[in-house]
Design an enzyme around this catalytic site. Structure first.
Site, PDB file in Angstrom:
ATOM      1  N   GLN A  13       0.714  -1.244  -0.008  1.00 49.51           N
ATOM      2  CA  GLN A  13      -0.129  -0.137  -0.142  1.00 49.51           C
ATOM      3  C   GLN A  13       0.766   1.256  -0.004  1.00 49.51           C
ATOM      4  O   GLN A  13       0.747   2.243  -0.848  1.00 49.51           O
ATOM      5  CB  GLN A  13      -0.986   0.033   1.367  1.00 49.51           C
ATOM      6  CG  GLN A  13      -1.814   1.115   1.050  1.00 49.51           C
ATOM      7  CD  GLN A  13      -2.326   1.395   2.829  1.00 49.51           C
ATOM      8  OE1 GLN A  13      -1.967   0.936   3.462  1.00 49.51           O
ATOM      9  NE2 GLN A  13      -3.362   2.305   2.623  1.00 49.51           N
ATOM     10  N   ASP A  53      12.712 -11.804  -1.271  1.00 47.52           N
ATOM     11  CA  ASP A  53      12.285 -12.043   0.043  1.00 47.52           C
ATOM     12  C   ASP A  53      12.838 -11.006   0.900  1.00 47.52           C
ATOM     13  O   ASP A  53      14.004 -11.054   0.955  1.00 47.52           O
ATOM     14  CB  ASP A  53      12.255 -13.376   0.112  1.00 47.52           C
ATOM     15  CG  ASP A  53      11.771 -13.789   1.462  1.00 47.52           C
ATOM     16  OD1 ASP A  53      11.522 -13.436   2.294  1.00 47.52           O
ATOM     17  OD2 ASP A  53      11.788 -15.012   1.709  1.00 47.52           O
ATOM     18  N   TYR A 143       1.764  -7.655  16.056  1.00 47.78           N
ATOM     19  CA  TYR A 143       2.113  -6.652  15.475  1.00 47.78           C
ATOM     20  C   TYR A 143       2.724  -5.441  16.097  1.00 47.78           C
ATOM     21  O   TYR A 143       3.759  -5.018  15.906  1.00 47.78           O
ATOM     22  CB  TYR A 143       0.945  -6.118  14.313  1.00 47.78           C
ATOM     23  CG  TYR A 143       1.197  -4.918  13.561  1.00 47.78           C
ATOM     24  CD1 TYR A 143       2.114  -5.182  12.369  1.00 47.78           C
ATOM     25  CD2 TYR A 143       0.709  -3.786  13.913  1.00 47.78           C
ATOM     26  CE1 TYR A 143       2.359  -4.126  11.618  1.00 47.78           C
ATOM     27  CE2 TYR A 143       0.803  -2.711  12.916  1.00 47.78           C
ATOM     28  CZ  TYR A 143       1.601  -2.765  11.880  1.00 47.78           C
ATOM     29  OH  TYR A 143       2.008  -1.716  11.028  1.00 47.78           O
TER      30      TYR A 143
HETATM   31  N1  SER Z   1      -2.648   0.339   9.777  1.00 50.87           N
HETATM   32  C1  SER Z   1      -1.997  -0.515  10.601  1.00 50.87           C
HETATM   33  C2  SER Z   1      -2.764  -1.936  10.934  1.00 50.87           C
HETATM   34  O1  SER Z   1      -4.067  -1.543  10.925  1.00 50.87           O
HETATM   35  C3  SER Z   1      -1.633   0.124  11.895  1.00 50.87           C
HETATM   36  O2  SER Z   1      -0.365   0.233  11.697  1.00 50.87           O
HETATM   37  O3  SER Z   1      -2.500  -2.983  11.158  1.00 50.87           O
END
Ligand code: SER
Length: 322
Positions: A13, A53, A143
């Site tokens: 993106q 990669d 994350y």
């Molecule tokens: N846009 C990201 C997500 O929603 C946040 O950094 O995972």
């Protein structure tokens, strides 16, 4: 000094638009795009491209040597929602790619690194309003754990080895050229496409879930601006808070209705609601504004205008109407 830039994750993106902007600044042949798969036509045709990669040190080193790369923008990552489904894979991708790029800078093979952090580095115990640059950071998503750890690795490599690494905590990024994949803030992109294509949208977050967001043009400008800033002005070597706007699904829907009055939104929160609930609502980015002159251009109204116009134009083009 002239730069040769490698973008890892160039077809994603942010990578897609960042690559194009960097090519207009540094020249097409000085900006090498790379990803694990091929990207859109515009990207593939505008300059060099390599299949790489992000976790393969040898492959990356080969490309760095081939083009005499001086800077790396590491944009490859697994986002929050997908990472909850594949925790180990997310950790491996997000961390090993960062460490290997930091090592290239430590070994003085490259001079400068950009790596994105996120609002996900904060957690439920962080203040939700005007979240400061420095505060409690106890993320509860895989994350987020990878982002807060990555920030500290960046800072460590800077302090210990003098690595010039720069980073921003992106809010949700909204764009029309390339869709995001696997994030919690993705609804704020999907809603525009669905508004135009179907006139309705079922949102996976509740109507009053407020999150920090930013239009792609601002995000790309911030990224290039922080990389071009004088090194002495980059005082934070973890990652800078960055903000433009905050809104709820209800507020973005109201804005869309000003353009498409018949637009309808419904709500069906899923597992991503818990992720969103753990993040800040409004970010204080005064340090980025003070240290390297950050300023945003787009608010919810101007972004909505751009998004709807550009998606309509793109869809018409696809249909061969233009
Ligand atoms: N846009 C990201 C997500 O929603 C946040 O950094 O995972």
């Amino acid at each position: 000094m002239s730069e040769t830039i490698l973008i890892i994750g160039a077809c994603g993106q942010i990578g897609t638009e960042l690559t194009q902007k960097l090519r207009t600044i540094y020249g097409n042949n000085s900006v090498i795009a790379s990803d694990i798969r091929e990207g859109n036509e515009e990207l593939m045709e505008s300059g060099p491209f390599e299949i790489v990669d992000a976790t393969d040190r040898e492959a990356i080193l080969k490309v760095v040597n081939k083009y005499k790369v001086t800077q790396v923008y590491l944009m490859a990552a697994m986002l929050s929602a997908t990472a909850e489904k594949h925790p180990q894979k997310a950790w491996d991708l997000n961390m090993s790619s960062l460490l290997l790029v930091l090592d290239l800078a430590k070994d003085k093979i490259i001079n400068q690194v950009y790596w994105p952090s996120s609002i996900a580095a904060f957690g439920p115990t962080s203040p939700k309003q005007n979240t400061p640059q420095q505060t409690i950071m106890e993320p509860t998503t895989v994350y987020g754990i990878s982002k807060i750890s990555g920030e500290h690795w960046c800072n460590y490599y800077h302090q210990k080895y003098g690595v010039d690494v720069r980073s921003i905590r992106y809010p949700g990024i909204i764009s029309w050229k390339t869709k995001p994949g696997g994030g919690t803030t993705d609804y704020a992109v999907d809603i525009y496409f669905k508004a135009i294509e179907e006139g309705k949208y079922e949102c996976f977050l509740s109507e009053d879930t407020c999150l920090p967001m930013m239009y792609m043009d601002d995000a790309v400008n911030a990224t290039i601006q922080i990389m071009q800033a004088d090194s002495k002005d980059i005082k934070t070597r973890t990652a800078y808070n960055l903000a433009a706007m905050s809104f709820t699904p209800n507020q973005i829907a109201s804005e869309i209705k000003k353009h498409i009055p018949e637009f309808e939104i419904s709500y069906e929160p899923d597992f991503r609601q818990a992720i969103a609930n753990s993040w800040p609502q409004v970010i204080d980015d005064s340090e980025a504004r003070k240290d390297w002159g950050w300023n945003h251009d787009y608010d919810l109204a101007s972004m909505t205008n751009e998004m709807l116009q550009n998606i309509k134009h793109k869809n018409n083009e696809l249909l061969g109407l233009l």
